[in-house]
Write a protein that holds these residues in place. Structure first.
Motif: not given
Length: 210
Positions: A92-96, A119-125, A158-161, A182-185
């Motif tokens: 779990v990454d939180q990026y600013r 895989y990963f999911s990337l959500m705009l916060v 959502m991406l197949d990394d 960004i919230l990146h999981i």
């Protein structure tokens, strides 16, 4: 840890564990972040210490929705490929990323890359006071497949990394200062052949047989 000396990137980091036939997602003890230079030419092959994500995140309904929906999708992907044995290492990454008149913000300073996960999911916060931040998705031969801008809180990629690469264009402030949160999981099935080697950069000489 920024090889370019930039101060535009802030981060928090935690790890979780989930067994697909288990009952609960477990928060793991803190561990530093390590990525192989095979995937991260910018800050690879070093242990990076970040502050942990705050505990309140794990009770946030938007975080829980993204985590559970991602697991549902990625477990189905693995099942469809016949990989029904699954133990998930979750990061779990939180990026600013900030941008101002002194420096632009670089969401992916390493350029087009793979994360070394499955895989990963990337959500705009949050996105405020910036231009740029266009996400580009490529296959592993660097053929551009899609460009998309996450504009509104809750927008998700959502991406197949393992099959795709990605990059994000730089951010420039519209006035004095801007941010992109960004919230990146990331999700790695530790039982998928080659996943441990891929995620941690291990070779056969590094593996112990017990």
């Amino acid at each position: 840890y920024m090889a370019d000396g930039g101060t535009y990137r802030l981060r928090r980091y935690s790890t979780l564990f989930f067994e697909s036939h288990g009952m609960a997602i477990l928060k793991m003890p803190y561990m530093p972040l390590f990525k192989s230079s095979s995937y991260n030419s910018f800050a690879g092959d070093i242990f990076r210490e970040f502050q942990e994500t705050e505990s309140s995140l794990f009770f946030n309904p938007y975080f829980l929705r993204l985590l559970n929906e991602s697991l549902r999708v990625f477990i189905a992907c693995e099942n469809q490929c016949g990989r029904t044995k699954q133990k998930w290492f979750i990061e779990v990454d939180q990026y600013r990323i900030t941008a101002d008149k002194k420096q632009i913000g670089k969401p992916t300073p390493e350029g087009i890359h793979s994360d070394g996960t499955n895989y990963f999911s990337l959500m705009l916060v949050n996105r405020e006071g910036i231009s740029g931040g266009v996400s580009s998705l490529y296959d592993n031969d660097l053929n551009l497949k899609r460009e998309v801008t996450l504009e509104y809180p809750g927008d998700v990629i959502m991406l197949d990394d393992a099959s795709m690469m990605h990059g994000v264009t730089s951010l420039e402030p519209l006035e004095d200062h801007g941010v992109r949160d960004i919230l990146h999981i990331s999700f790695t099935n530790l039982l998928r052949p080659g996943s441990v080697n891929r995620r941690f950069g291990f070779g056969s000489a590094d593996m112990l047989t017990i």
